[in-house]
Design a protein around this motif. Structure first.
Motif, PDB file in Angstrom:
ATOM      1  N   GLY A   1       0.798  -1.233   0.000  1.00  0.00           N
ATOM      2  CA  GLY A   1       0.000   0.000   0.000  1.00  0.00           C
ATOM      3  C   GLY A   1       0.825   1.274   0.000  1.00  0.00           C
ATOM      4  N   ALA A   2       2.127   1.166  -0.275  1.00  0.00           N
ATOM      5  CA  ALA A   2       3.013   2.332  -0.156  1.00  0.00           C
ATOM      6  C   ALA A   2       2.632   3.445  -1.129  1.00  0.00           C
ATOM      7  CB  ALA A   2       4.466   1.928  -0.352  1.00  0.00           C
ATOM      8  N   ALA A   3       2.127   3.085  -2.283  1.00  0.00           N
ATOM      9  CA  ALA A   3       1.816   4.091  -3.301  1.00  0.00           C
ATOM     10  C   ALA A   3       0.778   5.088  -2.784  1.00  0.00           C
ATOM     11  CB  ALA A   3       1.320   3.408  -4.578  1.00  0.00           C
ATOM     12  N   GLU A   4      -0.044   4.633  -1.828  1.00  0.00           N
ATOM     13  CA  GLU A   4      -1.101   5.493  -1.305  1.00  0.00           C
ATOM     14  C   GLU A   4      -0.592   6.430  -0.200  1.00  0.00           C
ATOM     15  OE1 GLU A   4      -3.823   4.877  -3.029  1.00  0.00           O
ATOM     16  OE2 GLU A   4      -2.703   3.180  -3.890  1.00  0.00           O
ATOM     17  N   ARG A   5       0.629   6.151   0.306  1.00  0.00           N
ATOM     18  CA  ARG A   5       1.097   6.925   1.465  1.00  0.00           C
ATOM     19  C   ARG A   5       2.110   7.971   1.040  1.00  0.00           C
ATOM     20  NH1 ARG A   5       1.632   1.566   3.689  1.00  0.00           N
ATOM     21  NH2 ARG A   5       3.863   1.715   3.237  1.00  0.00           N
ATOM     22  N   PRO A   6       2.020   9.176   1.635  1.00  0.00           N
ATOM     23  CA  PRO A   6       3.054  10.166   1.344  1.00  0.00           C
ATOM     24  C   PRO A   6       4.394   9.738   1.943  1.00  0.00           C
ATOM     25  CG  PRO A   6       1.413  11.061   2.890  1.00  0.00           C
ATOM     26  CD  PRO A   6       1.003   9.669   2.578  1.00  0.00           C
ATOM     27  N   PHE A   7       5.466  10.317   1.395  1.00  0.00           N
ATOM     28  CA  PHE A   7       6.805   9.978   1.854  1.00  0.00           C
ATOM     29  C   PHE A   7       7.510  11.243   2.325  1.00  0.00           C
ATOM     30  CE2 PHE A   7      11.392   9.295   0.608  1.00  0.00           C
ATOM     31  CZ  PHE A   7      11.682   8.432   1.652  1.00  0.00           C
ATOM     32  N   SER A   8       8.115  11.171   3.496  1.00  0.00           N
ATOM     33  CA  SER A   8       8.768  12.342   4.074  1.00  0.00           C
ATOM     34  C   SER A   8      10.205  12.019   4.424  1.00  0.00           C
ATOM     35  CB  SER A   8       8.043  12.759   5.362  1.00  0.00           C
ATOM     36  OG  SER A   8       6.728  13.180   5.073  1.00  0.00           O
ATOM     37  N   LEU A   9      10.984  13.096   4.567  1.00  0.00           N
ATOM     38  CA  LEU A   9      12.376  12.943   4.997  1.00  0.00           C
ATOM     39  C   LEU A   9      12.602  13.746   6.252  1.00  0.00           C
ATOM     40  CD1 LEU A   9      14.661  13.461   1.873  1.00  0.00           C
ATOM     41  CD2 LEU A   9      14.443  11.358   3.218  1.00  0.00           C
ATOM     42  N   TYR A  10      13.305  13.117   7.208  1.00  0.00           N
ATOM     43  CA  TYR A  10      13.771  13.862   8.367  1.00  0.00           C
ATOM     44  C   TYR A  10      15.297  13.859   8.283  1.00  0.00           C
ATOM     45  CZ  TYR A  10      15.204  15.014  13.099  1.00  0.00           C
ATOM     46  OH  TYR A  10      15.810  15.601  14.173  1.00  0.00           O
ATOM     47  N   ILE A  11      15.922  14.994   8.484  1.00  0.00           N
ATOM     48  CA  ILE A  11      17.383  15.058   8.455  1.00  0.00           C
ATOM     49  C   ILE A  11      17.878  15.639   9.767  1.00  0.00           C
ATOM     50  CG2 ILE A  11      19.405  15.992   7.264  1.00  0.00           C
ATOM     51  CD1 ILE A  11      17.665  15.939   4.683  1.00  0.00           C
ATOM     52  N   HIS A  12      18.617  14.782  10.479  1.00  0.00           N
ATOM     53  CA  HIS A  12      19.071  15.152  11.817  1.00  0.00           C
ATOM     54  C   HIS A  12      20.458  15.774  11.738  1.00  0.00           C
ATOM     55  CE1 HIS A  12      19.036  14.982  16.161  1.00  0.00           C
ATOM     56  NE2 HIS A  12      20.215  14.374  16.184  1.00  0.00           N
ATOM     57  N   VAL A  13      20.631  16.877  12.459  1.00  0.00           N
ATOM     58  CA  VAL A  13      21.946  17.516  12.521  1.00  0.00           C
ATOM     59  C   VAL A  13      22.387  17.511  13.983  1.00  0.00           C
ATOM     60  CG1 VAL A  13      23.278  19.612  12.053  1.00  0.00           C
ATOM     61  CG2 VAL A  13      21.407  18.945  10.512  1.00  0.00           C
ATOM     62  N   PRO A  14      23.318  16.637  14.344  1.00  0.00           N
ATOM     63  CA  PRO A  14      23.565  16.353  15.765  1.00  0.00           C
ATOM     64  C   PRO A  14      24.575  17.280  16.421  1.00  0.00           C
ATOM     65  CG  PRO A  14      24.840  14.840  14.432  1.00  0.00           C
ATOM     66  CD  PRO A  14      24.122  15.757  13.466  1.00  0.00           C
ATOM     67  N   TYR A  15      24.495  18.575  16.168  1.00  0.00           N
ATOM     68  CA  TYR A  15      25.467  19.493  16.778  1.00  0.00           C
ATOM     69  C   TYR A  15      24.756  20.669  17.418  1.00  0.00           C
ATOM     70  CZ  TYR A  15      28.348  16.815  13.637  1.00  0.00           C
ATOM     71  OH  TYR A  15      28.939  15.781  12.996  1.00  0.00           O
ATOM     72  N   CYS A  16      25.329  21.128  18.522  1.00  0.00           N
ATOM     73  CA  CYS A  16      24.861  22.340  19.177  1.00  0.00           C
ATOM     74  C   CYS A  16      26.093  23.076  19.690  1.00  0.00           C
ATOM     75  CB  CYS A  16      23.955  22.019  20.373  1.00  0.00           C
ATOM     76  SG  CYS A  16      22.318  21.465  19.872  1.00  0.00           S
ATOM     77  N   THR A  17      25.957  24.384  19.891  1.00  0.00           N
ATOM     78  CA  THR A  17      27.087  25.090  20.500  1.00  0.00           C
ATOM     79  C   THR A  17      27.086  24.871  22.007  1.00  0.00           C
ATOM     80  OG1 THR A  17      25.703  27.052  20.493  1.00  0.00           O
ATOM     81  CG2 THR A  17      27.323  26.891  18.756  1.00  0.00           C
ATOM     82  N   VAL A  18      25.872  24.723  22.584  1.00  0.00           N
ATOM     83  CA  VAL A  18      25.725  24.496  24.018  1.00  0.00           C
ATOM     84  C   VAL A  18      24.675  23.413  24.186  1.00  0.00           C
ATOM     85  CG1 VAL A  18      24.932  25.531  26.197  1.00  0.00           C
ATOM     86  CG2 VAL A  18      26.207  26.926  24.554  1.00  0.00           C
ATOM     87  N   ARG A  19      24.890  22.504  25.143  1.00  0.00           N
ATOM     88  CA  ARG A  19      23.808  21.559  25.411  1.00  0.00           C
ATOM     89  C   ARG A  19      22.881  22.167  26.469  1.00  0.00           C
ATOM     90  NH1 ARG A  19      21.863  16.296  25.465  1.00  0.00           N
ATOM     91  NH2 ARG A  19      23.535  15.367  24.256  1.00  0.00           N
ATOM     92  N   CYS A  20      21.593  22.278  26.134  1.00  0.00           N
ATOM     93  CA  CYS A  20      20.642  22.867  27.067  1.00  0.00           C
ATOM     94  C   CYS A  20      20.395  21.901  28.218  1.00  0.00           C
ATOM     95  CB  CYS A  20      19.329  23.170  26.364  1.00  0.00           C
ATOM     96  SG  CYS A  20      19.568  24.287  24.976  1.00  0.00           S
ATOM     97  N   GLY A  21      20.086  22.472  29.370  1.00  0.00           N
ATOM     98  CA  GLY A  21      19.967  21.678  30.597  1.00  0.00           C
ATOM     99  C   GLY A  21      18.871  20.635  30.561  1.00  0.00           C
ATOM    100  N   TYR A  22      17.838  20.849  29.744  1.00  0.00           N
ATOM    101  CA  TYR A  22      16.693  19.942  29.732  1.00  0.00           C
ATOM    102  C   TYR A  22      16.797  18.919  28.616  1.00  0.00           C
ATOM    103  CZ  TYR A  22      15.327  22.961  25.860  1.00  0.00           C
ATOM    104  OH  TYR A  22      15.312  23.644  24.689  1.00  0.00           O
ATOM    105  N   CYS A  23      17.835  19.082  27.740  1.00  0.00           N
ATOM    106  CA  CYS A  23      17.821  18.367  26.464  1.00  0.00           C
ATOM    107  C   CYS A  23      18.435  16.986  26.597  1.00  0.00           C
ATOM    108  CB  CYS A  23      18.593  19.173  25.432  1.00  0.00           C
ATOM    109  SG  CYS A  23      18.790  18.281  23.879  1.00  0.00           S
ATOM    110  N   ASP A  24      17.707  15.956  26.133  1.00  0.00           N
ATOM    111  CA  ASP A  24      18.304  14.624  26.106  1.00  0.00           C
ATOM    112  C   ASP A  24      18.401  14.125  24.658  1.00  0.00           C
ATOM    113  OD1 ASP A  24      15.645  13.961  25.518  1.00  0.00           O
ATOM    114  OD2 ASP A  24      15.830  12.033  26.537  1.00  0.00           O
ATOM    115  N   PHE A  25      18.372  15.073  23.708  1.00  0.00           N
ATOM    116  CA  PHE A  25      18.453  14.675  22.315  1.00  0.00           C
ATOM    117  C   PHE A  25      19.861  14.229  21.976  1.00  0.00           C
ATOM    118  CE2 PHE A  25      14.594  16.823  20.193  1.00  0.00           C
ATOM    119  CZ  PHE A  25      13.802  16.363  21.209  1.00  0.00           C
ATOM    120  N   ASN A  26      19.959  13.555  20.844  1.00  0.00           N
ATOM    121  CA  ASN A  26      21.250  13.049  20.416  1.00  0.00           C
ATOM    122  C   ASN A  26      22.009  14.176  19.720  1.00  0.00           C
ATOM    123  OD1 ASN A  26      23.248  11.144  19.969  1.00  0.00           O
ATOM    124  ND2 ASN A  26      22.377  10.557  17.977  1.00  0.00           N
ATOM    125  N   THR A  27      22.726  14.917  20.537  1.00  0.00           N
ATOM    126  CA  THR A  27      23.440  16.048  19.963  1.00  0.00           C
ATOM    127  C   THR A  27      24.757  16.253  20.687  1.00  0.00           C
ATOM    128  OG1 THR A  27      23.263  18.373  19.308  1.00  0.00           O
ATOM    129  CG2 THR A  27      22.292  17.796  21.420  1.00  0.00           C
TER     130      THR A  27
END
Lengths: 616, 409
Positions: free
Chosen positions: B24-50
């Motif tokens: 059924g893939a033809a019926e579903r839209p396709f999206s891209l997510y592009i992760h950029v794993p860098y920050c200048t500072v890690r924020c105190g609340y953040c547990d993301f992969n960065t």
């Protein structure tokens, strides 16, 4: 050690000495018994394990003796070989009746007291029991090897209690063995030999019966008159039930079959019965063919004093619990139970116990030996409620407390004895008064030790009394009590309601003056324990329709994870599955979800441990 | 993405997808997510992969990262083709992080360009990048627009300095209106992210943040309650008693204030934590997640989902780069969802949407729960009679409880 031990079934009563050891829980009775087993040669050193006679794991772990034992040991004095029967006694107030039967099987008692601590209340109570039974008492101070030992002080105390000279108090150390030989000699010299009529119809008193998986019930007896022989038919005089004597013998300390047991001898019987109820402690065994006409005195049915509901945490374990109780009952004549249903806890049993230690032991065995997780409701005593129409009801479960017009409620009372250094007299009197106790008397045992006697409602004493007493006296006080009548009291049932629904498991019967305190304690405890729900949950304590305390659990307002993006979905699904699992462990009270942990925590009284457990 | 990867099944080295992915893939839209794993500072609340270090080495340094990610785009196209998926244009692209705008606009544009070459971008495709206010300029925003970006989502979080400080955010509040203006001048749609319930944030602070955000007239706004994740600096500070813990009642109050202010300011909720000025301005990329569409996540730790097959990449940029360099799939693990799991996900995601979950998709026990949910005021009665489960305001705050009641025990 004796060179030629007297042979069972053919021993002249004059060569027999029957004795028990009366001691407080950790005054070293089992260690002394171990030394005796070694010195008399019935147990080789290499087979020795500490507290040899305590069979159940729980006994060995807690260092207490629940079930008594009897061991036959040879001992030689001045060229004559004697047979000594040491009858071990339970060391806890819950088992006073068993103690009294053990004492009745003896002519003498070794009164064993820790030389660093002096006599304790239960020891004193058992000493009085022994003196009432006309037993010859040999006072002994143990642990004289301890640096803190004060033998002179406590020898004077013992001499004052039983009469005699402090010089006559033997000094021993069960640990090092010092003085134990002298004690065995003294037992032979001072204790009277048993007296009985060898030609009379057989009469033997049961002082213990134990269920063994392989052999069925093993019954321990002391022969008073006549003789019991293998293969003959015997009769229990209380029930008239008869059994074939499959095996008869003595323990030394492993069972050794003999050709019988004669006057004054102590040993065991095996008849193939499977339930200790058919072999009741205190009952008299006679010969069916030539029965005695009169039973030995002192028999009484065990009577449960404390009741508690036991429920499996997992409802599907109910059949396992039933089977487990059926099995424990085989070995515990005092255990009574009947099925009970709680709206909050599901299917379980209302179980009657001799006391709190008995309750704890049964509960621990159920959890350990049958792998059950249990919730037990707050223990309660037995009340007699008379209604206005003069009908009466015996209430063993608060939720069965009658709702109609009540004429009076009677509660069981106990006579309590407390021994403590005199500096604590004030604190003890205060405590007893706050527990509705009435003073019956006070005596000085020695210059600085006091015996206080109180008449106290059993309900006030069986739960946390001992621990409170201990903490108020820095551990110095000791306590003994025995049931002693009842009294009319202003007692009420306090119900706990969650969102208007009574939670039967939390109902309690208390004195009217204490109802408010119970209500406040329970409602605030539950407010902490029950998680917030989607709606507000009032928690109320009520006497009948009158609300006496109230707390609110505010409705939960937020139960949503704010963020949910692509990388989160698996985690969120798994979290949800976990929450669903958690919900299955909830008990529903109306619409309120109550975690089982809340029931356990609310029902566990941190202080309601057995009287002596805190010491171990 | 959370820093802890799920436990799953091993993923194949060639990256090939299970057969059910293509159904059924033809019926579903396709999206891209592009992760950029860098920050200048890690924020105190953040547990993301960065990562704050720019020199991770081995193809994982910030300067080399765009090249490495291009490699996964190529790899993705190959896998999809070999797994029998039909050729589909990309309907949405989302650059997240980390801080995507730490990469040069040309690099971001290059990644987008490669996606265009490989699959083509659908007509009117939505292309978003997250951005920290401090990392953009009028020029960089204009270059992004030129490269095909249509939307920028600024991490505003709060307009109150002491709140930003607890969060470890380095931007100045007054920077936000400025960057919004630049983005708009460049022709980009603008979304703002806010966080509420930060320790020490008063209700007045929160209202100030809401007002400041509304004053920027964003097309879209996300407001997230602060979640204290294990292992973050903030979690440690709370454990040590240095800052007060977050409080659900405070969150509920602030959520209700947000709903009142935002709707008065012309924004409509379309997901529990998301509001848009018009239906066109709803974030279609996020909607793709919530509606169970297909997407490929590029980058270390990124998750992908195609037709009930989900996988996630190795977490560390170096391991990620090494896998790609040797032609091995960067996937660390995968799970193939059965019907039951897909149903659970469908319910738990779609209930959160204002468009609601069609009652027809519910199984028996879910349909039976609807009446009780109406009675408890958790879902909208009118919508339910019209055939969809749509949360009330109270229900939005108790959405997880609603989901539990709709799903089988």
């Amino acid at each position: 050690m004796a060179r030629t031990a007297p042979v069972p079934a053919a021993t002249d009563p004059a060569l027999i000495r029957n004795f028990c050891i009366i001691a407080h829980i950790d005054h070293g009775k089992s260690t002394l018994a171990d030394r005796m087993l070694q010195l008399t040669g019935v147990v080789q050193s290499r087979d020795m394990k500490a507290q040899y006679l305590d069979r159940m794991d729980i006994e060995r772990e807690r260092g207490i003796t629940i079930k008594s034992q009897a061991v036959r040991m040879p001992w030689e004095l001045d060229g004559t070989s004697y047979a000594l029967n040491m009858i071990d006694t339970p060391g806890h107030v819950d088992f006073t009746y068993e103690v009294s039967r053990s004492l009745a099987a003896c002519e003498g008692a070794v009164l064993l007291v820790d030389a660093a601590q002096g006599i304790e209340a239960q020891t004193l109570a058992n000493l009085y029991l022994a003196m009432e039974n006309d037993l010859t008492i040999i006072p002994v101070l143990n642990k004289i090897d301890l640096p803190a030992a004060q033998p002179e002080k406590y020898a004077a105390e013992l001499a004052g209690l039983i009469g005699g000279d402090p010089e006559d108090v033997l000094l021993v150390s069960g640990k090092t063995g010092v003085g134990v030989e002298g004690l065995l000699d003294k037992i032979v010299r001072e204790l009277p030999a048993p007296v009985g009529d060898p030609d009379a119809p057989a009469r033997a008193m049961i002082f213990d019966s134990v269920y063994d998986t392989y052999r069925g019930v093993v019954t321990y007896v002391r022969v008073v008159d006549g003789k019991l022989s293998p293969r003959e038919r015997i009769q229990m005089m209380s029930t008239k039930a008869s059994h074939e004597l499959l095996e008869i013998g003595v323990s030394s300390p492993e069972p050794e079959p003999t050709r019988g047991l004669g006057v004054g001898e102590v040993g065991y019987l095996i008849t193939g019965v499977k339930d200790v109820r058919q072999s009741k402690v205190g009952d008299t065994v006679t010969n069916l063919a030539k029965p005695a006409t009169e039973a030995l005195g002192g028999y009484a049915d065990p009577k449960p004093m404390v009741f508690s509901g036991l429920y499996p945490l997992d409802g599907t374990d109910y059949p396992v619990l039933r089977e487990a109780l059926d099995k424990l009952k085989l070995n515990d004549a005092a255990l009574v139970y009947e099925p009970e249903t709680s709206a909050a806890l599901g299917f379980g049993f209302r179980v009657g116990f001799l006391g709190l230690l008995h309750l704890e032991i049964v509960r621990e065995r159920l959890e350990r030996e049958f792998n059950l997780d249990l919730i037990s409701t707050a223990p309660n005593v037995v009340y007699e409620v008379t209604l206005e129409d003069k009908s009466t009801a015996i209430v063993t479960n608060p939720s069965e407390f009658p709702t109609g017009k009540i004429h009076e409620v009677r509660e069981p009372m106990v006579a309590a004895t407390i021994l403590a250094p005199n500096e604590f007299v004030g604190a003890i009197m205060e405590l007893c008064q706050s527990r509705r106790g009435q003073m019956r008397g006070m005596d000085y045992l020695s210059e600085d030790r006091v015996e206080l006697r109180y008449w106290v409602p059993m309900a006030e004493i069986v739960f946390d009394f001992f621990d409170t007493l201990k903490s108020k006296t820095r551990g110095y006080a000791s306590l003994d009590w025995k049931p002693d009548g009842d009294q009319v009291a202003d007692l009420v049932k306090v119900d706990i309601l969650l969102q208007g629904e009574t939670v039967d498991a939390f109902s309690a019967i208390t004195h009217r003056d204490k109802a408010y305190a119970y209500g406040v304690m329970m409602t605030s405890k539950l407010r902490e324990l029950i998680p917030r729900q989607q709606f507000e949950v009032p928690i109320q304590a009520a006497i009948g329709a009158r609300i006496i305390a109230r707390e609110n659990i505010r409705a939960i307002r937020k139960d949503v994870l704010a963020k949910c993006y692509g990388g989160d979905i698996s985690r969120k699904r798994k979290l949800l599955e976990k929450q669903k699992e958690g919900k299955k462990r909830m008990k529903m009270v109306g619409r309120v979800e109550v975690p089982q942990e809340a029931f356990i925590a609310a029902l566990s009284n941190d202080e309601n441990t057995g009287k002596d457990k805190a010491k171990k | 993405m959370p820093s802890v990867l799920p436990l799953g099944d091993p993923a194949p080295a060639d990256g090939l997808l299970d057969a059910q992915a293509a159904v059924g893939a033809a019926e579903r839209p396709f999206s891209l997510y592009i992760h950029v794993p860098y920050c200048t500072v890690r924020c105190g609340y953040c547990d993301f992969n960065t990562y704050t270090a720019t020199e991770l080495g081995g193809g994982a340094s910030q300067a080399e990262y765009a090249g490495t990610a291009l490699g996964e785009l190529d790899f993705a196209a190959g896998v999809l083709e070999r797994s029998g998926l039909p050729a589909r244009e990309v309907s949405t692209v989302f650059f997240g992080g980390g801080t995507p705008t730490l990469l040069d606009a040309a690099e971001l544009g290059g990644l987008l360009g490669r996606a265009r070459e490989l699959w083509g971008l659908a007509e009117g495709a939505e292309v978003t990048t997250e951005a920290n206010p401090e990392t953009v300029s009028p020029e960089s925003l204009a270059r992004l627009a030129e490269a095909g970006f249509t939307r920028v989502s600024f991490g505003m979080q709060s307009a109150v300095p002491h709140v930003l400080k607890v969060l470890d955010r380095v931007h100045r509040p007054e920077r936000v209106p400025q960057v919004v203006e630049w983005a708009r001048a460049a022709g980009l749609n603008v979304s703002l992210d806010l966080i509420y319930g930060t320790p020490g944030e008063s209700l007045a602070d929160w209202e100030r943040s809401l007002d400041a955000a509304l004053a920027c007239e964003p097309d879209h706004l996300s407001a997230y309650a602060l979640i204290i994740e294990d292992g973050t600096k903030l979690a440690a500070q709370i454990r040590r008693g240095e800052v007060p813990d977050v409080d659900d009642d405070d969150h509920a109050d602030k959520y209700e204030h947000a709903e009142a202010r935002l709707s008065a300011g012309g924004l409509q909720w379309y997901e529990v934590s998301n509001w848009a000025r018009t239906a066109d301005q709803e974030c279609r990329h996020n909607l793709a997640y919530w509606r169970g569409s297909d997407w490929w996540g590029i980058g270390p730790g990124a998750h992908s989902h195609v037709g009930g097959v989900r996988w996630w990449n190795v977490k560390h940029p170096r391991a990620y780069a090494q896998r790609l360099a040797t032609g091995v799939s960067p996937a660390a693990g995968k799970e193939v969802l059965d019907d039951g799991a897909r149903y659970v996900e469908d319910v738990l995601l779609r209930v959160r949407l204002a468009e609601g979950l069609p009652t027809a998709t519910l199984r028996a026990e879910g349909r039976a729960a609807v009446a009780g949910l109406i009675a408890d005021g958790l879902i909208d009665a009118k919508a339910a009679f019209a055939g969809s489960v749509r949360l009330s305001l109270r229900g939005r705050l108790l959405a997880d409880a609603v989901v539990r009641r709709l799903l089988p025990d």
